[in-house]
Design an enzyme around this catalytic site. Structure first.
Site, PDB file in Angstrom:
ATOM      1  N   VAL A 194       0.453  -1.159  -0.193  1.00 24.70           N
ATOM      2  CA  VAL A 194       0.199  -0.176   0.096  1.00 24.70           C
ATOM      3  C   VAL A 194       0.968   1.376  -0.248  1.00 24.70           C
ATOM      4  O   VAL A 194       2.323   1.225   0.773  1.00 24.70           O
ATOM      5  CB  VAL A 194      -0.502  -0.063   1.281  1.00 24.70           C
ATOM      6  CG1 VAL A 194       0.362   0.158   2.662  1.00 24.70           C
ATOM      7  CG2 VAL A 194      -2.144   1.486   1.060  1.00 24.70           C
ATOM      8  N   CYS A 195       0.356   2.193  -0.304  1.00 22.10           N
ATOM      9  CA  CYS A 195       1.240   3.997  -0.716  1.00 22.10           C
ATOM     10  C   CYS A 195      -0.714   4.946   0.002  1.00 22.10           C
ATOM     11  O   CYS A 195      -1.047   4.362   0.172  1.00 22.10           O
ATOM     12  CB  CYS A 195       1.681   3.567  -1.775  1.00 22.10           C
ATOM     13  SG  CYS A 195       0.712   4.089  -3.458  1.00 22.10           S
ATOM     14  N   HIS A 196      -0.051   6.021  -1.304  1.00 22.51           N
ATOM     15  CA  HIS A 196      -0.946   6.937  -0.557  1.00 22.51           C
ATOM     16  C   HIS A 196      -2.130   6.501  -1.708  1.00 22.51           C
ATOM     17  O   HIS A 196      -3.527   6.769  -0.755  1.00 22.51           O
ATOM     18  CB  HIS A 196      -0.394   8.188  -0.819  1.00 22.51           C
ATOM     19  CG  HIS A 196      -1.234   9.001  -0.876  1.00 22.51           C
ATOM     20  ND1 HIS A 196      -1.866  10.485   0.242  1.00 22.51           N
ATOM     21  CD2 HIS A 196      -2.192  10.123  -1.826  1.00 22.51           C
ATOM     22  CE1 HIS A 196      -2.866  10.930   0.296  1.00 22.51           C
ATOM     23  NE2 HIS A 196      -2.877  11.301  -0.962  1.00 22.51           N
ATOM     24  N   GLY A 252      -1.797   4.308  -4.854  1.00 25.46           N
ATOM     25  CA  GLY A 252      -1.807   3.124  -5.180  1.00 25.46           C
ATOM     26  C   GLY A 252      -0.501   3.065  -5.851  1.00 25.46           C
ATOM     27  O   GLY A 252      -0.132   2.262  -6.959  1.00 25.46           O
ATOM     28  N   MET A 301      -3.859   4.000   0.701  1.00 18.44           N
ATOM     29  CA  MET A 301      -4.730   4.839   2.156  1.00 18.44           C
ATOM     30  C   MET A 301      -5.726   5.598   1.963  1.00 18.44           C
ATOM     31  O   MET A 301      -6.635   5.544   2.363  1.00 18.44           O
ATOM     32  CB  MET A 301      -3.678   5.649   2.418  1.00 18.44           C
ATOM     33  CG  MET A 301      -2.709   4.255   2.825  1.00 18.44           C
ATOM     34  SD  MET A 301      -2.567   2.761   3.961  1.00 18.44           S
ATOM     35  CE  MET A 301      -3.855   4.188   5.786  1.00 18.44           C
TER      36      MET A 301
END
Length: 116
Positions: A66-68, A70, A94
């Site tokens: 996961v990141c901010h 995608g 996220m």
């Protein structure tokens, strides 16, 4: 992905449920983003450090990345799959995690709080 297998993705809801079931969640954002809010139980390895820290990523189970939003997690997923890790991108990052009602926590607090 051109010329290769499609990148496996999970929805944010699937990732939230996976974390609750004990899945390994890898957060590839930067430290300041993590400090603001992250999934309790996730492990932080910023994308900028991933190549040097791949030994910290399990190879015996799926890894939800996961990141901010995608994008970075998609790159990390591709890199990890290239070395044999069963990595799966969390679509929407996220942002989607919060929309799916995923619990977040901040700083070193891993107790978590409901998303706004």
């Amino acid at each position: 992905m051109i010329g290769g297998s499609p990148r496996p993705e999970v929805t944010a809801r699937e990732a939230v449920d996976g974390l609750a079931a004990g899945s390994f969640v890898l957060d590839v954002r930067e430290q300041h983003e993590w400090d603001d809010a992250h999934a309790p139980g996730a492990v932080l390895i910023p994308l900028s450090e991933l190549a040097e820290r791949t030994v910290e990523v399990p190879t015996d189970r799926p890894v939800l990345v996961v990141c901010h939003s995608g994008m970075r997690s998609a790159r990390a997923t591709d890199a990890l799959r290239g070395i044999g890790v069963d990595a799966r991108n969390v679509a929407g990052g996220m942002l989607a995690w919060r929309d799916a009602g995923g619990v977040v926590t901040s700083g070193d607090d891993d107790e978590g709080r409901p998303s706004d």
